[in-house]
Design an enzyme around this catalytic site. Structure first.
Site, mmCIF file in Angstrom:
data_model
loop_
_atom_site.group_PDB
_atom_site.id
_atom_site.type_symbol
_atom_site.label_atom_id
_atom_site.label_comp_id
_atom_site.label_asym_id
_atom_site.label_seq_id
_atom_site.Cartn_x
_atom_site.Cartn_y
_atom_site.Cartn_z
ATOM 1 N N TYR A 196 28.663 7.270 -17.748
ATOM 2 C CA TYR A 196 28.494 5.958 -18.391
ATOM 3 C C TYR A 196 28.477 4.847 -17.349
ATOM 4 O O TYR A 196 27.630 3.946 -17.393
ATOM 5 C CB TYR A 196 29.625 5.748 -19.388
ATOM 6 C CG TYR A 196 29.547 4.464 -20.175
ATOM 7 C CD1 TYR A 196 28.513 4.225 -21.069
ATOM 8 C CD2 TYR A 196 30.529 3.486 -20.048
ATOM 9 C CE1 TYR A 196 28.447 3.060 -21.808
ATOM 10 C CE2 TYR A 196 30.477 2.317 -20.779
ATOM 11 C CZ TYR A 196 29.439 2.104 -21.658
ATOM 12 O OH TYR A 196 29.377 0.938 -22.389
ATOM 13 N N SER A 255 28.255 -4.085 -19.240
ATOM 14 C CA SER A 255 29.667 -3.898 -19.543
ATOM 15 C C SER A 255 30.422 -4.136 -18.254
ATOM 16 O O SER A 255 29.891 -3.878 -17.165
ATOM 17 C CB SER A 255 29.950 -2.479 -20.051
ATOM 18 O OG SER A 255 31.343 -2.207 -20.054
#
Length: 226
Positions: free
Chosen positions: A147, A134
């Site tokens: 995260y 990501s």
């Protein structure tokens, strides 16, 4: 060149669209995700094979990979797409349980599946590992500390995989997709990339010339200018 593909995180978002695109193009796909109802719909719509699995359970992961090879034969391509972020919160408000859960899904699971794939691919001298990270791994976002750490960890691990795998004829690509309009976010984001667009971008990797290896790729919707 590639025929059999294992896709994680296939019951929603990018993974669901990816299985749709791969099967449309004639690839044999084994899909996995947490949602049995969605997986059943996907199997009925595309003809893919698959089963649900708890990616936080190492034993279930090993069994999953064995099931995929039993169903399709040797896996040519592993797409580590599954990921999760429990919530946005400052680090001081997070718990050890949240940390452990995100570690298990976002970092340990792709490591274990990639390890099993490499064991199978190295003797054959071919294969492809695609790790979906990501663009969050390229910045330090407040309220997304755990995260971010796990995705940065996966990016680093993926680079090591590339160096270890490429001499054996195995390709490894680290993907950094930007904002995508999926159920990952509570609000719809129509200005972001559509899952089908990300899926089509990913599939292009499987058709690159033999003398081209994509080590990593960052792509974003037009509204993102980073």
């Amino acid at each position: 060149m590639y025929r059999t593909i294992l896709v994680t995180g296939a019951t929603s978002g990018i993974g669901y669209a990816l299985v749709e695109e791969l099967t449309r193009l004639g690839y044999q796909v084994f899909a996995t995700g947490r949602n049995q109802e969605a997986l059943t719909r996907l199997r009925q719509a595309t003809g893919c094979l698959g089963e649900t699995a708890d990616l936080a359970d190492p034993a279930a992961l090993l069994a999953l990979y064995a099931s995929a090879e039993q169903a399709l034969g040797p896996i040519d391509v592993l797409v580590n797409n599954a990921g999760m972020n429990s919530r946005k919160a400052p680090l001081v408000e997070t718990s050890l349980e949240e940390f452990d859960q995100q570690y298990a899904i976002n970092l340990r699971a792709p490591y274990l599946l990639a390890r099993e794939a490499l064991k199978s691919m190295q003797p054959r001298g071919r294969g492809y590992l695609i790790n979906v990270v990501s663009t969050v791994a390229k910045r330090s976002s407040e309220t997304m500390g755990i995260y971010t750490a796990m995705k940065q960890g996966l990016a680093g691990l993926s680079q090591v995989m590339m160096k270890e795998a490429q001499p054996h004829g195995i390709r490894v690509t680290t993907l950094f997709p930007g904002g995508t309009d999926t159920g990952f976010r509570p609000q719809a984001r129509p200005q972001y990339m559509q899952p089908a667009s990300v899926a089509r971008t990913l599939v292009h990797l499987l058709t690159l010339p033999e003398d081209v290896v994509m080590h990593e790729m960052t792509f974003r919707p037009p509204v993102e200018l980073e």
